[in-house]
Design a protein around this motif. Structure first.
Motif, PDB file in Angstrom:
ATOM      1  N   UNK A  14       0.830  -1.194   0.000  1.00 63.92           N
ATOM      2  CA  UNK A  14       0.000   0.000   0.000  1.00 63.92           C
ATOM      3  C   UNK A  14       0.868   1.248   0.000  1.00 63.92           C
ATOM      4  N   UNK A  15       0.258   2.351  -0.372  1.00 62.68           N
ATOM      5  CA  UNK A  15       0.918   3.654  -0.387  1.00 62.68           C
ATOM      6  C   UNK A  15       0.449   4.479   0.801  1.00 62.68           C
ATOM      7  N   UNK A  16       1.323   5.380   1.266  1.00 63.96           N
ATOM      8  CA  UNK A  16       0.959   6.357   2.303  1.00 63.96           C
ATOM      9  C   UNK A  16       0.271   5.666   3.488  1.00 63.96           C
ATOM     10  N   UNK A  17       0.926   4.636   4.023  1.00 63.74           N
ATOM     11  CA  UNK A  17       0.297   3.785   5.031  1.00 63.74           C
ATOM     12  C   UNK A  17       0.412   4.383   6.426  1.00 63.74           C
ATOM     13  N   UNK A  18      -0.726   4.706   7.004  1.00 64.98           N
ATOM     14  CA  UNK A  18      -0.802   5.209   8.378  1.00 64.98           C
ATOM     15  C   UNK A  18      -2.232   5.046   8.873  1.00 64.98           C
ATOM     16  N   UNK A  19      -2.433   5.004  10.193  1.00 68.46           N
ATOM     17  CA  UNK A  19      -3.801   4.946  10.718  1.00 68.46           C
ATOM     18  C   UNK A  19      -4.447   6.324  10.676  1.00 68.46           C
ATOM     19  N   UNK A  20      -5.715   6.384  11.009  1.00 67.34           N
ATOM     20  CA  UNK A  20      -6.378   7.670  11.181  1.00 67.34           C
ATOM     21  C   UNK A  20      -5.770   8.379  12.383  1.00 67.34           C
ATOM     22  N   UNK A  21      -5.675   9.699  12.299  1.00 68.15           N
ATOM     23  CA  UNK A  21      -5.159  10.463  13.430  1.00 68.15           C
ATOM     24  C   UNK A  21      -6.060  10.220  14.640  1.00 68.15           C
ATOM     25  N   UNK A  22      -5.443   9.877  15.752  1.00 59.88           N
ATOM     26  CA  UNK A  22      -6.168   9.544  16.964  1.00 59.88           C
ATOM     27  C   UNK A  22      -6.330   8.062  17.192  1.00 59.88           C
ATOM     28  N   UNK A  23      -6.000   7.264  16.171  1.00 60.98           N
ATOM     29  CA  UNK A  23      -6.143   5.807  16.283  1.00 60.98           C
ATOM     30  C   UNK A  23      -4.832   5.180  16.726  1.00 60.98           C
ATOM     31  N   UNK A  24      -4.877   3.934  17.178  1.00 60.64           N
ATOM     32  CA  UNK A  24      -3.631   3.241  17.549  1.00 60.64           C
ATOM     33  C   UNK A  24      -2.757   2.989  16.329  1.00 60.64           C
ATOM     34  N   UNK A  25      -1.452   2.917  16.570  1.00 61.61           N
ATOM     35  CA  UNK A  25      -0.488   2.511  15.552  1.00 61.61           C
ATOM     36  C   UNK A  25      -0.279   1.008  15.698  1.00 61.61           C
ATOM     37  N   UNK A  26      -0.802   0.255  14.752  1.00 61.25           N
ATOM     38  CA  UNK A  26      -0.668  -1.200  14.817  1.00 61.25           C
ATOM     39  C   UNK A  26       0.548  -1.709  14.043  1.00 61.25           C
ATOM     40  N   UNK A  27       1.271  -0.810  13.374  1.00 65.72           N
ATOM     41  CA  UNK A  27       2.474  -1.196  12.624  1.00 65.72           C
ATOM     42  C   UNK A  27       3.712  -0.832  13.427  1.00 65.72           C
ATOM     43  N   UNK A  28       3.793  -1.384  14.628  1.00 66.85           N
ATOM     44  CA  UNK A  28       4.913  -1.068  15.524  1.00 66.85           C
ATOM     45  C   UNK A  28       5.883  -2.226  15.624  1.00 66.85           C
ATOM     46  N   UNK A  29       5.370  -3.438  15.799  1.00 60.76           N
ATOM     47  CA  UNK A  29       6.223  -4.621  15.893  1.00 60.76           C
ATOM     48  C   UNK A  29       6.055  -5.455  14.637  1.00 60.76           C
ATOM     49  N   UNK A  30       7.146  -6.072  14.196  1.00 59.19           N
ATOM     50  CA  UNK A  30       7.118  -6.856  12.968  1.00 59.19           C
ATOM     51  C   UNK A  30       6.305  -8.132  13.151  1.00 59.19           C
ATOM     52  N   UNK A  31       5.741  -8.613  12.034  1.00 58.08           N
ATOM     53  CA  UNK A  31       5.108  -9.922  11.989  1.00 58.08           C
ATOM     54  C   UNK A  31       5.861 -10.785  10.977  1.00 58.08           C
ATOM     55  N   UNK A  32       5.493 -12.032  10.873  1.00 57.54           N
ATOM     56  CA  UNK A  32       6.197 -12.950   9.980  1.00 57.54           C
ATOM     57  C   UNK A  32       6.090 -12.527   8.524  1.00 57.54           C
ATOM     58  N   UNK A  33       5.009 -11.843   8.172  1.00 62.40           N
ATOM     59  CA  UNK A  33       4.800 -11.464   6.770  1.00 62.40           C
ATOM     60  C   UNK A  33       4.927  -9.976   6.505  1.00 62.40           C
ATOM     61  N   UNK A  34       5.030  -9.172   7.566  1.00 65.99           N
ATOM     62  CA  UNK A  34       5.018  -7.711   7.394  1.00 65.99           C
ATOM     63  C   UNK A  34       5.914  -7.097   8.466  1.00 65.99           C
ATOM     64  N   UNK A  35       7.075  -6.589   8.048  1.00 61.07           N
ATOM     65  CA  UNK A  35       8.037  -6.019   8.990  1.00 61.07           C
ATOM     66  C   UNK A  35       8.164  -4.502   8.846  1.00 61.07           C
ATOM     67  N   UNK A  36       7.139  -3.878   8.266  1.00 56.74           N
ATOM     68  CA  UNK A  36       7.082  -2.417   8.130  1.00 56.74           C
ATOM     69  C   UNK A  36       6.862  -1.769   9.486  1.00 56.74           C
ATOM     70  N   UNK A  37       7.562  -0.657   9.739  1.00 59.57           N
ATOM     71  CA  UNK A  37       7.349   0.137  10.950  1.00 59.57           C
ATOM     72  C   UNK A  37       7.069   1.573  10.535  1.00 59.57           C
ATOM     73  N   UNK A  38       5.868   2.045  10.830  1.00 53.39           N
ATOM     74  CA  UNK A  38       5.513   3.403  10.416  1.00 53.39           C
ATOM     75  C   UNK A  38       6.445   4.437  11.028  1.00 53.39           C
ATOM     76  N   UNK A  39       6.938   4.196  12.242  1.00 55.07           N
ATOM     77  CA  UNK A  39       7.755   5.203  12.913  1.00 55.07           C
ATOM     78  C   UNK A  39       9.101   5.415  12.226  1.00 55.07           C
TER      79      UNK A  39
END
Length: 476
Positions: A227-252
């Motif tokens: 995906x492009x420009x990947x982030x949650x809605x402002x005010x929502x939790x950041x669920x892209x903090x810790x890596x998973x087996x298939x997705x190691x992206x970190x928004x921070x």
């Protein structure tokens, strides 16, 4: 973001009496503490006395460098990365022989996010950005506005800074006259307007694994995958903090996601904050990926590109939740070294780089953030703490001044086919993330506006801060 104490390799900053004096004076002044005898000119630490004249510019005139590519790896001090026992053997042999080692390059804070933000905007930390916008005790990470988000009223001491606490910075507002928090992307948009049909801009962020799991990362589906420009809605939790087996992206580690000027312009954000691309079975970058596509043609290579490997490939995770560039689970510097081995030939072999008008900067967001590591929070270049925190390098979130003025000595390797002498070591220059941003602005001809009126935003416009000089651009 730091992890529990891990690899050995304490950073030894103060190698000689002269250097001890320089770094010591730098750190004291960063804390607002005077010193009667620094033992060396502060010019050596990358800062000249303030003057009411036009600032120093980078040593190359605009037009000689037309592309700047910045690659950030994670969480290692200089001696660990570049020492004799570093596991980064490709970086320390092949790449060092192709570029210039700058030992005295420093991060500006701890943990990760504040350093990424500094590199594209010159904004100093808030209490939340230096905590990666989370609570490590509860593992809850948020994505909230910087509030009150007002212009700091002291532009002399806090040039271009926004007051408040939070994560997402306000955009400039011409209607109210608020300078907000522009980024180098905004500067490039003003000088080189995006294509009105495609929204393609002069800048791009390449984030590895972004959108591998769209439900986790958010964003707009990208035709090449992810995906492009990947982030949650402002005010929502950041669920892209810790890596998973298939997705190691970190928004921070994707700094543009923390600025309303980027995320509120959805069409431009989708066109320019894109997945990095993947490796093919033979270990070479897939030519259909965004970075490979853009580097295949100098006319598509962005003027400013920020390259963000995933949490395994940037060296952040000691053991990878997914796999590294060669299919294993080994992380740390060894994984980062493997990533460089597979991607740097693409970058250094690209037409734009071979043409000679490209600068590649390879560095680390911060030194090891373990406070027991000597020099973990050293600073240079008379770094100031900013209006929102008193100690940018204080990874314990104390509210009082301590001995943590910066993000530690990371070192950097710079590459330019035309202007950098290969295999050289720059023993005289002192730089940090703010002075690097100032250098990019100068090289790309961004000479108007900013916090100093000369094209430098945020703390990149601090009076007397020195950009990359002839010590960096040292080719005969």
């Amino acid at each position: 973001m730091p992890q529990p104490p891990r690899r050995s390799g304490a950073t030894t900053l103060l190698r000689s009496p002269g250097l001890r004096a320089v770094v010591g004076a730098c750190c004291l002044l960063a804390l607002g503490v005077g010193t009667a005898s620094a033992g060396a000119s502060p010019v050596r630490a990358g800062h000249r006395a303030a003057a009411n004249t036009a600032p120093d510019r980078a040593a190359l005139a605009p037009g000689l460098i037309n592309h700047v590519l910045v690659i950030d790896l994670e969480n290692e001090g200089y001696d660990t990365t570049f020492g004799a026992h570093s596991p980064a053997t490709y970086l320390n042999t092949t790449l060092r022989s192709q570029g210039e080692l700058v030992p005295h390059y420093y991060a500006t804070g701890h943990f990760s996010l504040d350093n990424y933000i500094a590199q594209v905007s010159g904004q100093a930390p808030t209490m939340l950005t230096k905590a990666d916008c989370g609570d490590f005790a509860t593992r809850a990470f948020t994505y909230v506005d910087v509030l009150p988000g007002t212009d700091d009223p002291n532009p002399t001491t806090h040039p271009g800074q926004v007051d408040g606490n939070g994560c997402v910075y306000p955009a400039p507002n011409p209607a109210t006259g608020s300078h907000g928090a522009p980024t180098i992307a905004d500067q490039l948009d003003a000088r080189f307007p995006p294509n009105p049909a495609t929204h393609r801009a002069a800048w791009r962020e390449y984030a590895e694994d972004m959108g591998n799991d769209p439900a986790r990362d958010g964003g707009t589906p990208d035709p090449s995958g992810g995906t492009d420009c990947a982030h949650p809605a402002v005010g929502a939790p950041d669920t892209a903090e810790a890596a998973t087996a298939t997705d190691q992206y970190a928004m921070r580690h994707n700094p543009f996601m923390y600025f309303h000027s980027a995320i509120d312009n959805r069409a431009e954000c989708d066109a320019n904050v894109v997945p990095l691309g993947k490796l093919r079975a033979d270990g070479t970058p897939d030519p259909s990926g965004h970075l490979a596509q853009d580097l295949a043609d100098a006319s598509r290579t962005p003027r400013f590109g920020f390259i963000t490997p995933n949490l395994c490939d940037d060296g952040h995770d000691d053991t990878c939740a997914g796999v590294n560039s060669e299919g294993g689970h080994t992380g740390g510097l060894a994984a980062a070294d493997l990533w460089l081995k597979h991607w740097m030939p693409l970058i250094l072999g690209s037409p734009a780089y071979q043409h000679g008008d490209t600068l590649v900067v390879l560095t680390f967001d911060e030194a090891d953030a373990d406070p027991s590591t000597p020099g973990y929070a050293a600073a240079c270049c008379f770094e100031q703490p900013g209006p929102n925190v008193v100690a940018p390098g204080d990874s314990t979130f104390k509210a009082t001044v301590d001995n943590a003025p910066g993000g530690g000595q990371t070192g950097a390797v710079l590459f330019s086919k035309r202007f950098v002498r290969v295999g050289s070591v720059n023993t005289s220059g002192f730089y940090n993330h703010y002075s690097a941003l100032r250098s990019y602005e100068d090289l790309l001809g961004l000479h108007d506006g900013g916090s100093d009126g000369h094209g430098h935003i945020g703390f990149a416009g601090a009076p007397g801060l020195e950009p990359f000089g002839p010590d960096v651009f040292n080719a005969p």
